[in-house]
Scaffold this motif. Structure first.
Motif: not given
Length: 346
Positions: A224-232
């Motif tokens: 995941l390339q877009r704000n991957a840290k907060w997606v999940w």
């Protein structure tokens, strides 16, 4: 406590009089206006707690303020929906707090009841809108189960509005303290509305699971390339919010299935409303404060386009066509010109 019995006398063609049995008694209120639940002038099936209602009102006020601030910071105009939900909950418990010390004021009961019954629908609609925007923002194909993200949002929000209207009609009749028959009809109508809400929540859950599977697949093949840290964390927050909404819906279905009379055990204890309605909604709002959608939805494509005419124009010009290239594994590699990205279709 002194009481006055309410009786009715009917004239008869013969020489005797028939006296009807009293259906309820009109009780003398205490200093806060409280009377027994079975009294004619009772507005509550329990003795409302001023302290607990004030505490919950403060909780909703704080989360309302936080959502307003976050909407401004992240510049997300669609967050007015969640702000409305939290404000309605806050106003509801302000009215309940005032009503705890003025229990003969039927306006406090009527308006707080309507707000209490309808406020969670705003939170429900917000969850729908966030998942649709995540679909548009993260998935290269911008659709779930062949439904475009923009339409996905519209479909579920329209369903939520339908449920809102049915529940509002039922809630208005239910709040009528002077007409038991209308209150009973209102109970049935409200249960239909909340049943409609539950039906679409279950359908939404199916789409949410599809999104989770799709997201896991994309993460596995390319990351995941877009704000991957907060997606999940945001995805799990949305699922937790939906679980809390379902808990509240099930409680209301069970509560109203027992009827709206003073003999209903769920209407005799205020703790049920605190623990199974107010608290789940307060937790849901708090979770969306901690993991706000604005943390993830940032930059280009984080919002829907303002109009759909451009999409039709591009379709006509042939600019939105996707190229499908067969892979050795039998999958399809989709190159989406409007995103410039590469996606493996399932």
């Amino acid at each position: 406590m002194a009481t006055l019995e309410s009786t009715s006398t009917f004239a008869s063609p013969t020489t005797f009089t028939v006296r009807a049995e009293p259906t309820c008694t009109t009780a003398v209120p205490d200093h806060f206006g409280h009377v027994p639940p079975d009294a004619c002038n009772a507005n509550y099936g329990f003795y409302p707690s001023w302290e607990y209602n004030l505490t919950v009102a403060i909780g909703f006020a704080l989360t309302s303020a936080a959502h307003l601030i976050e909407a401004v910071i992240f510049k997300k105009s669609f967050c007015w929906v969640i702000i409305m939900g939290s404000l309605w909950e806050c106003i509801c418990f302000v009215l309940r707090t005032l009503g705890a010390h003025d229990q003969q004021n039927s306006e406090y009961v009527t308006f707080s009841t309507l707000l209490f019954l309808l406020a969670p629908l705003w939170i429900n609609a917000f969850a729908y809108m966030v998942l649709a925007r995540l679909t548009y923002y993260i998935l290269p194909e911008r659709r779930l189960l062949r439904i475009r993200a923009e339409y996905l949002s519209k479909i579920f929000v329209i369903a939520d509005v339908l449920s809102f209207l049915i529940q509002a009609a039922g809630g208005a009749m239910l709040a009528n303290q002077d007409d038991p028959a209308a209150a009973l009809n209102g109970t049935h109508i409200y249960m239909v509305g909340i049943g409609v809400q539950l039906f679409f929540v279950l359908i939404f859950t199916f789409f949410a699971v599809s999104f989770v599977r799709r997201l896991s697949f994309l993460e596995r093949i390319r990351g995941l390339q877009r704000n991957a840290k907060w997606v999940w964390p945001l995805v799990w927050t949305l699922l937790a919010v939906m679980v809390l909404i379902v808990i509240r819906i099930v409680f209301r279905l069970i509560e109203f299935s027992q009827g709206a009379s003073s003999s209903n055990p769920f209407l005799q204890h205020e703790a049920f409303q605190f623990c199974l309605d107010a608290f789940p909604m307060l937790v849901a709002l708090g979770l969306l404060n901690i993991v706000h959608p604005g943390i993830v939805l940032r930059g280009p494509d984080s919002s829907f386009p303002r109009g759909s005419w451009k999409w039709w124009k591009n379709r006509k010009d042939g600019k939105s066509r996707s190229l499908f290239i067969p892979l050795d594994s039998g999958s399809l590699l989709e190159v989406s010109p409007h995103r410039g990205g590469v996606d493996v279709g399932l």
